[in-house]
Design a protein around this motif. Structure first.
Motif, PDB file in Angstrom:
ATOM      1  N   UNK A   1      32.925  38.638  62.294  1.00 42.20           N
ATOM      2  CA  UNK A   1      33.479  39.092  63.574  1.00 42.20           C
ATOM      3  C   UNK A   1      34.631  40.055  63.418  1.00 42.20           C
ATOM      4  N   UNK A   2      35.417  39.919  62.334  1.00 42.43           N
ATOM      5  CA  UNK A   2      36.666  40.677  62.306  1.00 42.43           C
ATOM      6  C   UNK A   2      36.708  41.768  61.241  1.00 42.43           C
ATOM      7  N   UNK A   3      35.948  41.608  60.143  1.00 42.68           N
ATOM      8  CA  UNK A   3      36.019  42.640  59.112  1.00 42.68           C
ATOM      9  C   UNK A   3      34.926  43.666  59.366  1.00 42.68           C
ATOM     10  N   UNK A   4      35.324  44.894  59.666  1.00 39.26           N
ATOM     11  CA  UNK A   4      34.341  45.927  59.968  1.00 39.26           C
ATOM     12  C   UNK A   4      34.099  46.836  58.768  1.00 39.26           C
ATOM     13  N   UNK A   5      35.120  46.950  57.901  1.00 36.73           N
ATOM     14  CA  UNK A   5      35.018  47.893  56.784  1.00 36.73           C
ATOM     15  C   UNK A   5      33.978  47.428  55.766  1.00 36.73           C
ATOM     16  N   UNK A   6      33.043  48.333  55.454  1.00 37.98           N
ATOM     17  CA  UNK A   6      32.003  47.981  54.489  1.00 37.98           C
ATOM     18  C   UNK A   6      32.548  47.773  53.084  1.00 37.98           C
ATOM     19  N   UNK A   7      33.628  48.497  52.778  1.00 41.55           N
ATOM     20  CA  UNK A   7      34.207  48.358  51.439  1.00 41.55           C
ATOM     21  C   UNK A   7      34.797  46.957  51.282  1.00 41.55           C
ATOM     22  N   UNK A   8      35.536  46.496  52.310  1.00 36.69           N
ATOM     23  CA  UNK A   8      36.127  45.154  52.228  1.00 36.69           C
ATOM     24  C   UNK A   8      35.017  44.104  52.197  1.00 36.69           C
ATOM     25  N   UNK A   9      33.964  44.306  52.993  1.00 40.00           N
ATOM     26  CA  UNK A   9      32.848  43.355  52.980  1.00 40.00           C
ATOM     27  C   UNK A   9      32.225  43.272  51.587  1.00 40.00           C
ATOM     28  N   UNK A  10      32.036  44.439  50.954  1.00 42.34           N
ATOM     29  CA  UNK A  10      31.448  44.445  49.606  1.00 42.34           C
ATOM     30  C   UNK A  10      32.381  43.768  48.614  1.00 42.34           C
ATOM     31  N   UNK A  11      33.684  43.994  48.790  1.00 37.78           N
ATOM     32  CA  UNK A  11      34.650  43.371  47.884  1.00 37.78           C
ATOM     33  C   UNK A  11      34.602  41.850  48.035  1.00 37.78           C
ATOM     34  N   UNK A  12      34.510  41.379  49.296  1.00 36.38           N
ATOM     35  CA  UNK A  12      34.439  39.926  49.519  1.00 36.38           C
ATOM     36  C   UNK A  12      33.147  39.370  48.916  1.00 36.38           C
ATOM     37  N   UNK A  13      32.059  40.154  49.014  1.00 34.02           N
ATOM     38  CA  UNK A  13      30.778  39.718  48.452  1.00 34.02           C
ATOM     39  C   UNK A  13      30.900  39.462  46.952  1.00 34.02           C
ATOM     40  N   UNK A  14      31.509  40.414  46.245  1.00 34.86           N
ATOM     41  CA  UNK A  14      31.671  40.250  44.789  1.00 34.86           C
ATOM     42  C   UNK A  14      32.621  39.097  44.494  1.00 34.86           C
ATOM     43  N   UNK A  15      33.742  39.046  45.236  1.00 32.41           N
ATOM     44  CA  UNK A  15      34.721  37.985  44.982  1.00 32.41           C
ATOM     45  C   UNK A  15      34.090  36.612  45.181  1.00 32.41           C
ATOM     46  N   UNK A  16      33.253  36.489  46.218  1.00 29.92           N
ATOM     47  CA  UNK A  16      32.651  35.189  46.512  1.00 29.92           C
ATOM     48  C   UNK A  16      31.629  34.804  45.445  1.00 29.92           C
ATOM     49  N   UNK A  17      31.085  35.798  44.747  1.00 31.01           N
ATOM     50  CA  UNK A  17      30.100  35.492  43.721  1.00 31.01           C
ATOM     51  C   UNK A  17      30.751  34.921  42.470  1.00 31.01           C
ATOM     52  N   UNK A  18      32.031  35.236  42.254  1.00 30.71           N
ATOM     53  CA  UNK A  18      32.668  34.866  40.995  1.00 30.71           C
ATOM     54  C   UNK A  18      32.627  33.361  40.714  1.00 30.71           C
ATOM     55  N   UNK A  19      33.111  32.506  41.634  1.00 34.86           N
ATOM     56  CA  UNK A  19      33.078  31.068  41.296  1.00 34.86           C
ATOM     57  C   UNK A  19      31.665  30.570  41.013  1.00 34.86           C
ATOM     58  N   UNK A  20      30.670  31.131  41.725  1.00 41.34           N
ATOM     59  CA  UNK A  20      29.306  30.633  41.604  1.00 41.34           C
ATOM     60  C   UNK A  20      28.736  30.892  40.211  1.00 41.34           C
ATOM     61  N   UNK A  21      29.081  32.053  39.633  1.00 39.07           N
ATOM     62  CA  UNK A  21      28.443  32.413  38.367  1.00 39.07           C
ATOM     63  C   UNK A  21      29.219  31.904  37.144  1.00 39.07           C
ATOM     64  N   UNK A  22      30.342  31.245  37.373  1.00 40.89           N
ATOM     65  CA  UNK A  22      31.085  30.702  36.236  1.00 40.89           C
ATOM     66  C   UNK A  22      30.380  29.447  35.725  1.00 40.89           C
ATOM     67  N   UNK A  23      30.131  29.366  34.403  1.00 44.08           N
ATOM     68  CA  UNK A  23      29.494  28.153  33.880  1.00 44.08           C
ATOM     69  C   UNK A  23      30.308  26.906  34.252  1.00 44.08           C
ATOM     70  N   UNK A  24      29.595  25.844  34.628  1.00 42.28           N
ATOM     71  CA  UNK A  24      30.262  24.626  35.100  1.00 42.28           C
ATOM     72  C   UNK A  24      31.275  24.073  34.081  1.00 42.28           C
ATOM     73  N   UNK A  25      30.937  24.203  32.806  1.00 43.99           N
ATOM     74  CA  UNK A  25      31.854  23.729  31.777  1.00 43.99           C
ATOM     75  C   UNK A  25      33.181  24.461  31.869  1.00 43.99           C
ATOM     76  N   UNK A  26      33.105  25.785  32.063  1.00 39.85           N
ATOM     77  CA  UNK A  26      34.316  26.584  32.176  1.00 39.85           C
ATOM     78  C   UNK A  26      35.080  26.233  33.455  1.00 39.85           C
ATOM     79  N   UNK A  27      34.345  25.897  34.509  1.00 41.66           N
ATOM     80  CA  UNK A  27      35.012  25.463  35.749  1.00 41.66           C
ATOM     81  C   UNK A  27      35.820  24.194  35.468  1.00 41.66           C
ATOM     82  N   UNK A  28      35.238  23.311  34.670  1.00 45.74           N
ATOM     83  CA  UNK A  28      35.959  22.098  34.280  1.00 45.74           C
ATOM     84  C   UNK A  28      37.260  22.441  33.569  1.00 45.74           C
ATOM     85  N   UNK A  29      37.192  23.405  32.650  1.00 42.40           N
ATOM     86  CA  UNK A  29      38.383  23.817  31.904  1.00 42.40           C
ATOM     87  C   UNK A  29      39.419  24.414  32.853  1.00 42.40           C
TER      88      UNK A  29
END
Lengths: 311, 281
Positions: free
Chosen positions: A114-142
């Motif tokens: 609803x509030x973020x219109x800029x495509x650049x910020x949306x793309x940045x949030x997309x990449x940022x949100x992917x980071x925790x997901x792709x971290x190996x679970x073992x490393x998340x534990x660390x």
């Protein structure tokens, strides 16, 4: 039946100029090809993936020396109060983590949508949100060992609680549960966000605009226009997350090892403990069979809501 | 809404998103910070947020002194072999169900079987595999891991590849077939080149999953001869006295590889994670 054409279907007089699939002869030959190609490979993989189940059943009904012992291992597995304790703890973990992940992810998705219109910020949030997901679970534990550990963890430093009475995030019962569940929330809320955000992009803007012209509030717009588009995705996320909670192992193993006591000894950790710490592979096999049966039942429910071939 | 209240909402949202971003980013920042600390920094009475004298010693210690370089090689060998195998098997399974007139029931069976593996907890599967692998003498051997990874990341490969193949119109190949080309020739010269992007995305994502796997490797290996990198990282944690900077450096190395791969294949990550439900256009 494939007398004259052998494998030069196009040379067949009826096939010339016509789409191959529409000729009956070619079609039946192609259908044979489906099985010729599919069966050897799929068959092998299917067997390799099914063997564990059969073997687990065999292991569960035989003793170490190879004799048949019937359902004794199942009796011991089901008679062990620690099993129910681990199911209960897994349930509490899910009850803390899943609602926060789903509501949080949905909330952030609506906010950004609803509030973020800029495509650049949306793309940045997309990449940022992917980071925790792709971290190996073992490393998340660390990562979270460094946050929650007593004496060295940064959380207590930030809270100004470094003395002898500091909160023991990983070794006092309610806190260990909150700490391990918080890691799940940290890693998977972004996943829910990404799914929901993608879902919101599929809502036709005409319906949203029409509703706004009619003076719909933010809530009615969500409830009557956006939610119907998101419902199948919410179900999908819920199913995947439930399957994931049943398999939670790595980050908890690194953070608490299942302790203190049995506070964070979730189902996967419990089965691991029975099988490999107590070397009771008979009982562990019985548990493995029970879990596989339970998850297969769960999966048939999932299929009812999510047709496997979604086209 | 008045102009002023819209401006206020804007600021409030930005602040809220910034706070959320900070909460999510901070643990990773502290991991990297710790991985750059010297051994002496670990004995500070209160750990510092930033490394007082940044050093890459922990990385050298992990990779060389502790010999984790070998584990890194194991992880790459297992990951690459299993990925290549998964892709080949996935192609052999997806080709007939997407390019040939397979019955819808067969297609649905294959796909739902593949998805069902996603719902099996690894711990339940590893107990019988542990017995098989010991019986056939593959315990603590890389081929055992390659085999298991191939099977259990196959669903991902099948679902992603099937999505990519479905997008390539059947007519393109059929035109070649009508002109007298063999199926194999049409596959090699038309379908394979057309699905190159898709294959690359599947390779990257399956490799990242193979790389991150822990439980199978933890149970099916015992010595550095066959251990993978995540097993080594776990070993740094449960020792009696944790060497924090080495542990953090190990985790950073474990993170960097899948993270960079996923950023390369970012348009397809969600497709993979949701088994094709979310599609980037």
């Amino acid at each position: 039946m494939s007398g004259n054409g052998v494998n030069a279907a196009p040379a067949h007089p009826f096939a010339i100029g016509a789409r191959i699939r529409t000729t009956w002869m070619a079609r039946s030959r192609q259908e044979q090809l489906v099985y010729k190609l599919l069966l050897p490979v799929f068959g092998t993989v299917f067997v390799l993936a099914t063997i564990p189940f059969i073997l687990a059943v065999i292991q569960a009904v035989t003793s170490d020396s190879g004799g048949f012992i019937g359902l004794e291992n199942f009796g011991r597995a089901l008679g062990n109060p620690l099993l129910y304790e681990s199911i209960k703890q897994t349930g509490i973990y899910a009850a803390i983590a899943l609602p926060i992940e789903i509501l949080g992810g949905l909330g952030i998705a609506l906010l950004v949508h609803r509030t973020v219109r800029s495509n650049i910020i949306r793309a940045a949030i997309y990449i940022a949100a992917m980071i925790p997901i792709v971290i190996p679970q073992i490393a998340v534990g660390v990562v979270f060992r460094l946050v929650y550990a007593a004496d060295y963890g940064i959380l207590n430093v930030l809270l100004g609680q470094t003395g002898p009475h500091q909160p023991l995030w990983l070794s006092s019962p309610p806190l260990a549960m909150i700490a391990t569940a918080s890691v799940d929330i940290w890693q998977w809320t972004p996943f829910v966000y990404l799914v929901m955000f993608a879902g919101l992009q599929t809502v036709p803007s005409e319906s949203v605009e029409a509703a706004q012209v009619d003076g719909a509030t933010t809530w009615t717009q969500f409830r009557h226009i956006e939610l119907p588009y998101l419902r199948p995705l919410l179900l999908l996320v819920l199913f995947f997350r439930i399957a994931d909670v049943i398999r939670v192992f790595d980050h908890v193993y690194v953070l608490t090892g299942g302790g203190p006591g049995t506070t964070t000894q979730f189902l996967s950790l419990y089965i691991y403990r029975i099988g490999f710490k107590f070397s009771d592979l008979g009982q562990a096999s019985a548990l493995a069979v029970l879990v596989m049966v339970a998850m297969t039942l769960f999966y048939t429910i999932v299929l009812r809501f999510l047709p496997a071939d979604r086209g | 809404m008045t102009h002023r209240s819209r401006g206020f909402t804007r600021v409030a949202t930005s602040v809220l998103l910034a706070v959320i971003a900070f909460i999510f980013a901070f643990p990773l920042f502290y991991l990297i910070s710790t991985s750059l600390k010297t051994k002496a920094d670990l004995f500070a009475p209160v750990p510092s947020l930033f490394p007082p004298a940044p050093t890459i010693d922990p990385y050298i210690s992990v990779l060389f002194t502790r010999g984790f370089g070998g584990l890194l090689v194991n992880s790459v060998v297992v990951g690459l072999s299993a990925t290549v195998l998964s892709i080949c098997v996935a192609f052999a399974i997806c080709y007939p169900i997407t390019r040939l007139p397979a019955s819808p029931r067969l297609r649905a069976f294959v796909l739902s079987w593949a998805l069902s593996l996603r719902f099996l907890p690894p711990v339940a599967v590893v107990i019988p595999y542990f017995a098989i692998v010991r019986t056939i003498g593959l315990y603590n051997q890389l081929p055992a891991l390659i085999l298991v990874y191939t099977i259990f990341n196959l669903p991902l490969a099948i679902w992603m590849l099937r999505g990519f193949l479905d997008e390539i119109p059947l007519e393109i190949e059929e035109a070649a077939l009508v002109d007298g080309a063999s199926r194999w020739y049409a596959f090699r010269t038309i379908l394979l080149p057309l699905s190159r992007t898709g294959i690359l995305a599947v390779v990257i994502i399956v490799f990242a999953f193979d790389w991150a796997e822990f439980l199978f490797a933890f149970i099916l290996t015992a010595t550095p001869q066959a251990m993978t990198f995540p097993v080594g990282v776990q070993g740094l944690v449960t020792q009696f006295e944790i060497i924090w900077n080495d542990m953090a450096a190990g985790a950073v190395i474990a993170i960097v590889i899948p993270l960079s791969l996923m950023i390369i294949a970012r348009r397809h990550v969600m497709t993979g994670l949701t088994f094709g439900v979310i599609r980037e256009k």
